[in-house]
Design an enzyme around this catalytic site. Structure first.
Site, mmCIF file in Angstrom:
data_model
loop_
_atom_site.group_PDB
_atom_site.id
_atom_site.type_symbol
_atom_site.label_atom_id
_atom_site.label_comp_id
_atom_site.label_asym_id
_atom_site.label_seq_id
_atom_site.Cartn_x
_atom_site.Cartn_y
_atom_site.Cartn_z
ATOM 1 N N HIS A 176 -6.307 -11.510 20.282
ATOM 2 C CA HIS A 176 -7.033 -10.238 20.214
ATOM 3 C C HIS A 176 -6.282 -9.221 19.383
ATOM 4 C CE1 HIS A 176 -4.616 -9.747 24.042
ATOM 5 N NE2 HIS A 176 -4.412 -8.527 23.575
ATOM 6 N N HIS A 178 -1.962 -3.054 19.090
ATOM 7 C CA HIS A 178 -1.184 -4.296 18.955
ATOM 8 C C HIS A 178 -2.073 -5.453 18.531
ATOM 9 C CE1 HIS A 178 -2.271 -4.589 23.378
ATOM 10 N NE2 HIS A 178 -2.443 -5.864 23.074
ATOM 11 N N GLU A 195 2.045 -8.952 20.688
ATOM 12 C CA GLU A 195 1.963 -9.596 22.006
ATOM 13 C C GLU A 195 1.851 -11.102 21.784
ATOM 14 O OE1 GLU A 195 -1.493 -8.310 24.233
ATOM 15 O OE2 GLU A 195 -0.995 -9.543 25.989
HETATM 16 C C1 LIG Z 1 -3.293 -6.226 29.441
HETATM 17 C C2 LIG Z 1 -2.385 -6.793 28.361
HETATM 18 C C3 LIG Z 1 -3.041 -8.014 27.725
HETATM 19 O O1 LIG Z 1 -3.558 -7.996 26.595
HETATM 20 O O2 LIG Z 1 -3.061 -9.048 28.457
HETATM 21 C C4 LIG Z 1 -2.041 -5.720 27.321
HETATM 22 O O3 LIG Z 1 -2.279 -5.811 26.140
HETATM 23 S S1 LIG Z 1 -1.222 -4.374 27.976
HETATM 24 C C5 LIG Z 1 -0.961 -3.257 26.598
HETATM 25 C C6 LIG Z 1 -0.070 -2.126 26.978
HETATM 26 N N1 LIG Z 1 1.309 -2.594 27.189
HETATM 27 C C7 LIG Z 1 2.276 -2.468 26.264
HETATM 28 O O4 LIG Z 1 2.070 -1.913 25.186
HETATM 29 C C8 LIG Z 1 3.643 -2.999 26.663
HETATM 30 C C9 LIG Z 1 4.653 -2.971 25.560
HETATM 31 N N2 LIG Z 1 4.813 -1.625 24.990
HETATM 32 C C10 LIG Z 1 5.917 -0.863 25.218
HETATM 33 O O5 LIG Z 1 6.859 -1.265 25.886
HETATM 34 C C11 LIG Z 1 5.919 0.513 24.603
HETATM 35 O O6 LIG Z 1 4.571 0.922 24.378
HETATM 36 C C12 LIG Z 1 6.719 0.602 23.290
HETATM 37 C C13 LIG Z 1 6.159 -0.311 22.203
HETATM 38 C C14 LIG Z 1 8.194 0.284 23.546
HETATM 39 C C15 LIG Z 1 6.587 2.040 22.763
HETATM 40 O O7 LIG Z 1 6.919 2.908 23.781
HETATM 41 P P1 LIG Z 1 6.851 4.475 23.574
HETATM 42 O O8 LIG Z 1 5.569 4.831 22.874
HETATM 43 O O9 LIG Z 1 7.139 5.117 24.878
HETATM 44 O O10 LIG Z 1 8.105 4.683 22.686
HETATM 45 P P2 LIG Z 1 8.396 5.560 21.424
HETATM 46 O O11 LIG Z 1 7.353 6.601 21.209
HETATM 47 O O12 LIG Z 1 9.784 5.984 21.578
HETATM 48 O O13 LIG Z 1 8.252 4.483 20.282
HETATM 49 C C16 LIG Z 1 9.336 3.937 19.598
HETATM 50 C C17 LIG Z 1 8.896 3.742 18.157
HETATM 51 O O14 LIG Z 1 7.862 2.727 18.133
HETATM 52 C C18 LIG Z 1 6.683 3.253 17.567
HETATM 53 N N3 LIG Z 1 5.536 2.709 18.292
HETATM 54 C C19 LIG Z 1 5.209 2.919 19.580
HETATM 55 N N4 LIG Z 1 4.109 2.260 19.913
HETATM 56 C C20 LIG Z 1 3.719 1.596 18.798
HETATM 57 C C21 LIG Z 1 2.641 0.734 18.500
HETATM 58 N N5 LIG Z 1 1.744 0.427 19.416
HETATM 59 N N6 LIG Z 1 2.542 0.220 17.264
HETATM 60 C C22 LIG Z 1 3.477 0.526 16.317
HETATM 61 N N7 LIG Z 1 4.525 1.346 16.539
HETATM 62 C C23 LIG Z 1 4.634 1.879 17.753
HETATM 63 C C24 LIG Z 1 6.788 4.757 17.742
HETATM 64 O O15 LIG Z 1 5.993 5.423 16.795
HETATM 65 C C25 LIG Z 1 8.259 4.976 17.537
HETATM 66 O O16 LIG Z 1 8.559 4.973 16.178
HETATM 67 P P3 LIG Z 1 9.360 6.172 15.454
HETATM 68 O O17 LIG Z 1 10.674 6.180 16.193
HETATM 69 O O18 LIG Z 1 9.461 5.721 14.033
HETATM 70 O O19 LIG Z 1 8.512 7.377 15.673
HETATM 71 CO CO LIG Z 2 -3.170 -7.103 24.705
#
Ligand SMILES: C[C@@H](C(=O)O)C(=O)SCCNC(=O)CCNC(=O)[C@H](O)C(C)(C)COP(=O)(O)OP(=O)(O)OC[C@H]1O[C@@H](n2cnc3c(N)ncnc32)[C@H](O)[C@@H]1OP(=O)(O)O
Ligand SMILES: [Co+2]
Length: 134
Positions: free
Chosen positions: A7, A79, A130
């Site tokens: 996805h 993502h 992912e």
């Molecule tokens: C249900 C399940 C499924 O499909 O089965 C799902 O999908 S659950 C979907 C939801 N779950 C997840 O997303 C889990 C994994 N995600 C995470 O752990 C977090 O969202 C992070 C990716 C670590 C980002 O965390 P957060 O936004 O709090 O941190 P942050 O603002 O300090 O971001 C660090 C740097 O990464 C960038 N950044 C953050 N999110 C981003 C994204 N989605 N795509 C690209 N870049 C991204 C920010 O702009 C920043 O860059 P700069 O420093 O350059 O400004």
């Molecule tokens: Co997902």
């Protein structure tokens, strides 16, 4: 190592309005909304012939998509999710190659009842990635 595109996820602040865009304007088949409390999001899946779109809305206080939506208030691609045969083998290879696995590094059960892991966007061309065990 990676296989099919499972996805593409789009983060939104209003999942009902977003679902209506895909169902009514784009004429797609949409699933019911489901809470994913282990992931801090609610999901709707848009079923396309060759892949899925996952709509994500924040759920709860510490949603991992909250900051992304602050930066992208009208929503945006959040993502991509690729299928792998063996998620722990894939993780171990990626970690050995220097990639950062998010969270505690252990797979969680995802929206399809299968193990998933997330890889840091800065290690994959600015794209949160992912993996889902197929
Ligand atoms: C249900 C399940 C499924 O499909 O089965 C799902 O999908 S659950 C979907 C939801 N779950 C997840 O997303 C889990 C994994 N995600 C995470 O752990 C977090 O969202 C992070 C990716 C670590 C980002 O965390 P957060 O936004 O709090 O941190 P942050 O603002 O300090 O971001 C660090 C740097 O990464 C960038 N950044 C953050 N999110 C981003 C994204 N989605 N795509 C690209 N870049 C991204 C920010 O702009 C920043 O860059 P700069 O420093 O350059 O400004
Ligand atoms: Co997902």
């Amino acid at each position: 190592m990676i296989g099919r595109l499972n996805h593409v996820a789009i983060a939104v602040s209003d999942i009902e309005a977003a679902t209506a865009v895909y169902r009514d304007t784009l004429g797609a088949e949409v699933s019911a909304k489901e809470a994913q409390p282990d992931h801090g999001v609610s999901t709707v899946f848009i079923n396309l012939p060759n892949t899925k779109i996952e709509l994500l809305e924040p759920l709860g206080e510490n949603s991992p998509i909250a900051k992304f939506l602050e930066k992208n208030p009208s929503g945006g691609i959040h993502h991509v999710c690729y299928e792998v045969d063996d998620i722990k083998a894939a993780r171990d290879k990626l970690v050995a190659d220097g990639a950062r696995v998010l969270g505690d590094g252990e797979p969680k059960i995802g929206a399809h009842g299968k193990p998933v892991l997330f890889l840091h966007p800065k290690d994959f061309l600015g794209t949160l990635t992912e993996l889902e065990e197929a």
